[in-house]
Design an enzyme around this catalytic site. Structure first.
Site, mmCIF file in Angstrom:
data_model
loop_
_atom_site.group_PDB
_atom_site.id
_atom_site.type_symbol
_atom_site.label_atom_id
_atom_site.label_comp_id
_atom_site.label_asym_id
_atom_site.label_seq_id
_atom_site.Cartn_x
_atom_site.Cartn_y
_atom_site.Cartn_z
ATOM 1 N N CYS A 2 0.842 -1.191 0.000
ATOM 2 C CA CYS A 2 0.000 0.000 0.000
ATOM 3 C C CYS A 2 0.882 1.248 0.000
ATOM 4 O O CYS A 2 1.957 1.255 0.578
ATOM 5 C CB CYS A 2 -0.938 0.108 1.190
ATOM 6 S SG CYS A 2 -2.058 -1.272 1.358
ATOM 7 N N ARG A 27 3.741 -0.034 -4.905
ATOM 8 C CA ARG A 27 3.525 -0.605 -3.576
ATOM 9 C C ARG A 27 2.206 -1.380 -3.472
ATOM 10 O O ARG A 27 1.926 -2.026 -2.466
ATOM 11 C CB ARG A 27 3.529 0.498 -2.517
ATOM 12 C CG ARG A 27 4.800 1.301 -2.475
ATOM 13 C CD ARG A 27 4.755 2.333 -1.389
ATOM 14 N NE ARG A 27 4.574 1.713 -0.099
ATOM 15 C CZ ARG A 27 5.563 1.217 0.649
ATOM 16 N NH1 ARG A 27 6.798 1.309 0.229
ATOM 17 N NH2 ARG A 27 5.312 0.661 1.804
ATOM 18 N N TRP A 75 -2.839 -2.616 -1.652
ATOM 19 C CA TRP A 75 -2.554 -4.037 -1.894
ATOM 20 C C TRP A 75 -3.301 -4.763 -0.797
ATOM 21 O O TRP A 75 -2.968 -4.670 0.377
ATOM 22 C CB TRP A 75 -1.050 -4.292 -1.800
ATOM 23 C CG TRP A 75 -0.659 -5.688 -2.183
ATOM 24 C CD1 TRP A 75 -0.369 -6.136 -3.449
ATOM 25 C CD2 TRP A 75 -0.495 -6.809 -1.317
ATOM 26 N NE1 TRP A 75 -0.039 -7.472 -3.407
ATOM 27 C CE2 TRP A 75 -0.109 -7.916 -2.106
ATOM 28 C CE3 TRP A 75 -0.634 -7.003 0.060
ATOM 29 C CZ2 TRP A 75 0.137 -9.178 -1.589
ATOM 30 C CZ3 TRP A 75 -0.391 -8.279 0.588
ATOM 31 C CH2 TRP A 75 -0.007 -9.339 -0.238
ATOM 32 N N ASN A 101 -1.366 1.869 5.827
ATOM 33 C CA ASN A 101 -0.549 0.836 5.189
ATOM 34 C C ASN A 101 -0.066 -0.081 6.300
ATOM 35 O O ASN A 101 0.633 0.367 7.197
ATOM 36 C CB ASN A 101 0.636 1.514 4.478
ATOM 37 C CG ASN A 101 1.738 0.540 4.104
ATOM 38 O OD1 ASN A 101 1.466 -0.633 3.870
ATOM 39 N ND2 ASN A 101 2.961 1.022 4.045
ATOM 40 N N GLY A 102 -0.473 -1.345 6.240
ATOM 41 C CA GLY A 102 -0.031 -2.282 7.276
ATOM 42 C C GLY A 102 -1.164 -3.211 7.668
ATOM 43 O O GLY A 102 -2.137 -3.365 6.921
ATOM 44 N N GLU A 488 16.567 -17.126 -10.685
ATOM 45 C CA GLU A 488 16.151 -15.738 -10.886
ATOM 46 C C GLU A 488 15.473 -15.562 -12.256
ATOM 47 O O GLU A 488 14.469 -14.867 -12.371
ATOM 48 C CB GLU A 488 17.386 -14.819 -10.737
ATOM 49 C CG GLU A 488 17.165 -13.353 -11.015
ATOM 50 C CD GLU A 488 16.119 -12.687 -10.131
ATOM 51 O OE1 GLU A 488 15.646 -13.298 -9.181
ATOM 52 O OE2 GLU A 488 15.749 -11.546 -10.451
ATOM 53 N N LYS A 492 11.643 -14.240 -12.758
ATOM 54 C CA LYS A 492 11.298 -13.076 -13.599
ATOM 55 C C LYS A 492 10.184 -13.449 -14.563
ATOM 56 O O LYS A 492 9.233 -12.699 -14.761
ATOM 57 C CB LYS A 492 12.500 -12.574 -14.412
ATOM 58 C CG LYS A 492 13.594 -11.856 -13.674
ATOM 59 C CD LYS A 492 13.235 -10.478 -13.185
ATOM 60 C CE LYS A 492 12.628 -10.504 -11.831
ATOM 61 N NZ LYS A 492 13.446 -10.518 -10.652
ATOM 62 N N GLU A 495 6.756 -14.043 -12.689
ATOM 63 C CA GLU A 495 6.069 -12.913 -12.063
ATOM 64 C C GLU A 495 5.528 -11.908 -13.056
ATOM 65 O O GLU A 495 4.538 -11.259 -12.784
ATOM 66 C CB GLU A 495 6.943 -12.240 -11.004
ATOM 67 C CG GLU A 495 8.164 -11.546 -11.534
ATOM 68 C CD GLU A 495 9.002 -10.915 -10.423
ATOM 69 O OE1 GLU A 495 8.439 -10.448 -9.429
ATOM 70 O OE2 GLU A 495 10.227 -10.883 -10.576
ATOM 71 N N HIS A 511 17.083 -36.067 -11.805
ATOM 72 C CA HIS A 511 16.441 -36.640 -10.617
ATOM 73 C C HIS A 511 14.955 -36.295 -10.565
ATOM 74 O O HIS A 511 14.352 -36.333 -9.496
ATOM 75 C CB HIS A 511 17.162 -36.143 -9.354
ATOM 76 C CG HIS A 511 18.601 -36.546 -9.322
ATOM 77 N ND1 HIS A 511 19.000 -37.826 -9.032
ATOM 78 C CD2 HIS A 511 19.730 -35.858 -9.618
ATOM 79 C CE1 HIS A 511 20.324 -37.898 -9.123
ATOM 80 N NE2 HIS A 511 20.790 -36.717 -9.483
ATOM 81 N N LYS A 610 5.650 -4.048 -4.668
ATOM 82 C CA LYS A 610 7.109 -3.919 -4.659
ATOM 83 C C LYS A 610 7.720 -4.219 -3.304
ATOM 84 O O LYS A 610 8.719 -4.915 -3.216
ATOM 85 C CB LYS A 610 7.471 -2.499 -5.105
ATOM 86 C CG LYS A 610 8.955 -2.252 -5.232
ATOM 87 C CD LYS A 610 9.506 -2.889 -6.479
ATOM 88 C CE LYS A 610 10.991 -2.745 -6.602
ATOM 89 N NZ LYS A 610 11.551 -3.778 -7.475
HETATM 90 C C1 F6R Z 1 11.065 -10.236 -7.574
HETATM 91 C C2 F6R Z 1 11.023 -9.318 -6.459
HETATM 92 C C3 F6R Z 1 10.780 -9.883 -5.097
HETATM 93 C C4 F6R Z 1 11.678 -9.193 -4.081
HETATM 94 C C5 F6R Z 1 11.330 -9.652 -2.662
HETATM 95 C C6 F6R Z 1 12.254 -9.046 -1.626
HETATM 96 O O1 F6R Z 1 11.344 -9.566 -8.753
HETATM 97 O O2 F6R Z 1 11.139 -8.152 -6.612
HETATM 98 O O3 F6R Z 1 10.971 -11.264 -5.070
HETATM 99 O O4 F6R Z 1 13.007 -9.481 -4.370
HETATM 100 O O5 F6R Z 1 10.019 -9.283 -2.369
HETATM 101 O O6 F6R Z 1 12.182 -7.659 -1.633
HETATM 102 P P1 F6R Z 1 13.299 -6.770 -0.981
HETATM 103 O O7 F6R Z 1 14.556 -6.995 -1.743
HETATM 104 O O8 F6R Z 1 12.796 -5.374 -1.101
HETATM 105 O O9 F6R Z 1 13.448 -7.226 0.437
#
Ligand code: F6R
Length: 615
Positions: A2, A27, A75, A101-102, A488, A492, A495, A511, A610
């Protein structure tokens, strides 16, 4: 999660709030709302959807102007995303308005109690409970808004960044935080409140970041008062000069923030090592490491805690620290670590990696580690973030604001910082030879040029994206340093394009996952010349003999894999340990192009936010 924005001053509040919410949409973006006070009454507009949907609705619903207002982009935690559950929430009397937010964890018993006292609720949110609790306290004890907020917050359990407005005293906004970030911008005759500084960057460069457990009374034409929520003690707020600029938070001609951030990597990696890496002199210098060198050198082991992409950077760090500095490393998902009663002691060094510096699970893992006496070192991007403050010491990644929800430049800059730490420790311990140490320093210094070269794979990745954009599944394989890159790459793709993807250590394929391979399965194999090249060539052969479609990321000039693979993406050569900084680039581009071709919202993928400030 949020985003919240507030304004009190002499300008029209509405455009500031809407623009601010757009900047905070990373956010959360499942619903949005705004409240404006026009000098007489409260005007409210809220809707399910994005801030652009809110704008459309608010145009019809808010027809007057005002210089005080608050807004929210959500969110969802409690209650599905719909108009009613959107913020702001108004108290039963209609006087008090909140953005939050929370999570208020004890909202259920509080709600029961308030219902007994005659309150009714229209939404399913915990935030509506909080604003009515504030109202109840205010009425019962005949308190001013600030005091009522304080008393109410002392009754709640959970996390919050809030801004509260009271129509009865409309020259004031009360803000408070615990566990969710809150910045207050201080201008001439005006104040801004926001989850981060991006909504007010063009108006003022002076900001106060509230600490956990602090609240602020923000009144027109009066100095802001900050106090501790718990004991009412007055705090002298530290006014910080912001380093962020407008250009950093705009798209700068790119179609998406994600693409801009992918292309920023050569320059931000340089920013990360600037002043720290002096290749010609053979020096690596990072204040947080220098000041605590003994702690690192005496560590029996290093525990890395992180989530998501940052956890993948942690896996790369495990390989690089163990290889360079010969210190045992364990990498933990912060969310598992915090709940599994881990064995931690004062000889442990815990490295917490977080782009946002606000991730709730990583934060909780740090607190746990500190309780057990461990030394905590934070690797964060956002300056002044909660994790950077909670850590004993740390190093910023200096990647600049990352707005695309999918992490890209955060990943490569985290790896850069962690590699520098490994090199510094190796130098102190003498675990690399003089020539190896110098070679890595020289190589790291020219990595930005190689990242730039790797970005030239853009057209090739776009062509490959066109072929595989409709595949329902995808497998990513890598070995050694490039196993975390495979994870990774898969993350990507998942998501932002919603294609199911899995990353695997290439040798583990036989395996189990090998059963998935048929002529419809694209398999992305990271196969640079350095590392376990021969082994990965054998893995590629295993895929080929089962008719899998092979997309190989190879070192320029490679001929062996080229003969086996259906598609090859060539990247510049570097040492094995630094290769993740290069091999990850085409994978970022591939997922980007696939997501664009599938019509997905690249910067704001569904269900995500984010910074994950809820556990
Ligand atoms: C994936 C992504 C998330 C963050 C995760 C941790 O692209 O952005 O997996 O890496 O939520 O976030 P931070 O690094 O802000 O603790």
């Amino acid at each position: 999660m949020c985003g919240i924005v507030g304004y009190i001053g002499y300008r029209e509040a509405y455009p500031i709030i809407i623009k601010g919410l757009k900047r905070l949409e990373y956010r959360g973006y499942d619903s949005a709302g705004v409240m404006l006070y026009d000098g007489e009454s409260i005007k409210l507009s809220k809707t399910k959807g994005k801030v652009s949907d809110l704008e459309e609705k608010a145009q019809k619903e808010i027809t007057t102007n005002g210089t005080i207002g608050i807004g929210h982009t959500r969110w969802a935690t409690h209650g599905v995303p719909n108009d009613v559950n959107s913020h702001p929430h108004v108290s039963n009397s209609g006087d008090l308005v909140i953005i939050h937010n929370g999570i208020i964890e004890n909202y259920a018993p509080l709600k029961v109690e308030l219902i007994k006292r005659g309150y009714s609720f229209s939404s399913d949110t915990d935030s509506e409970v909080l604003i009515n609790l504030i109202e109840e306290v205010q009425k019962k004890e005949n308190l001013k808004l600030g005091k009522a907020v304080q008393v109410a917050l002392n009754q709640v359990v959970g996390a919050y960044a809030i801004a509260v407005f009271d129509k009865k005293n409309p020259n004031e906004i009360v803000a408070a935080r615990l566990g969710s970030p809150l910045a207050i911008g201080i201008g001439e005759g005006e104040y801004f409140i926001a989850s981060d500084a991006s909504p007010f960057i063009e108006y003022t460069s002076n900001a106060v970041y509230l600490e956990d457990g602090e609240m602020a009374n923000i009144r027109l034409h009066r100095p802001m008062k900050v106090r501790k929520i718990k004991d009412d003690s007055i705090v002298d707020p530290y006014i910080q000069e912001l380093q962020m600029n407008l250009e950093q938070i705009e798209k700068g001609g790119y179609d998406h923030f994600m693409l801009k951030e992918i292309y920023e990597q050569p320059s931000v990696i340089k920013d990360t090592y600037r002043g720290r890496l002096h290749a010609n002199e053979g020096i690596i210098q990072m204040a947080g490491v220098e000041d605590n060198l003994e702690k690192f050198l005496n560590a029996e082991r290093i525990i890395i805690v992180a989530c998501g992409t940052s956890w993948h950077a942690g896996l790369v760090a495990e390989y690089v620290i163990e290889e360079f500095a010969r210190i045992p490393v364990e990498v933990e998902y912060a969310s598992e670590f915090r709940y599994r009663n881990p064995i931690i002691n004062s000889k442990d060094v815990v490295i917490a990696i977080s782009q946002s510096g606000e991730t709730a699970d990583t934060m909780a893992a740090i607190k746990l580690a500190k309780e057990h006496g461990a030394f905590v070192f934070g690797v964060c991007n956002v300056v002044g973030s909660s994790i950077s403050r909670e850590s004993h010491a740390g190093a910023y990644t200096h990647a600049g604001p990352e707005i695309g929800v999918a992490s890209t430049k955060a990943f490569t800059t985290q790896i850069t910082v962690l590699t520098m730490i490994a090199l510094r420790l190796a130098k102190a311990k003498g675990t690399l030879t003089h020539s190896e140490f110098h070679m890595y320093l020289q190589e790291l210094e020219i990595i930005p040029e190689k990242v730039k070269e790797a970005l030239e794979t853009n057209d090739k990745t776009k062509e490959i994206a066109g072929v595989f954009k409709d595949s329902p599944n995808c497998l990513y394989l890598g070995r050694g340093y490039n196993f975390p890159v495979a994870l990774e790459g898969a993350l990507k793709l998942k998501e932002i394009s919603y294609i199911h993807a899995e990353g695997y250590p290439a040798a583990e394929m036989k395996h189990g996952p090998i059963a998935l391979i048929d002529e419809l399965m694209p398999v992305i194999v990271i196969a640079p010349k350095q590392g376990h090249y021969d082994k990965i060539v054998s893995n590629i052969q295993e895929i080929k003999s089962r008719s899998g479609k092979i997309i190989a990321v190879v070192t320029k000039g490679d001929t062996q894999v080229r003969e086996l693979a259906d598609y090859v993406i060539e990247i510049p050569e570097t040492s094995d340990a630094l290769s993740p900084l290069i091999t990850t680039i085409p994978l970022q581009l591939l997922s980007y192009h696939i997501a664009v071709m599938r019509g997905c919202n690249v910067d704001q993928p569904r269900n995500l936010a984010k910074s994950v400030t809820v556990e």
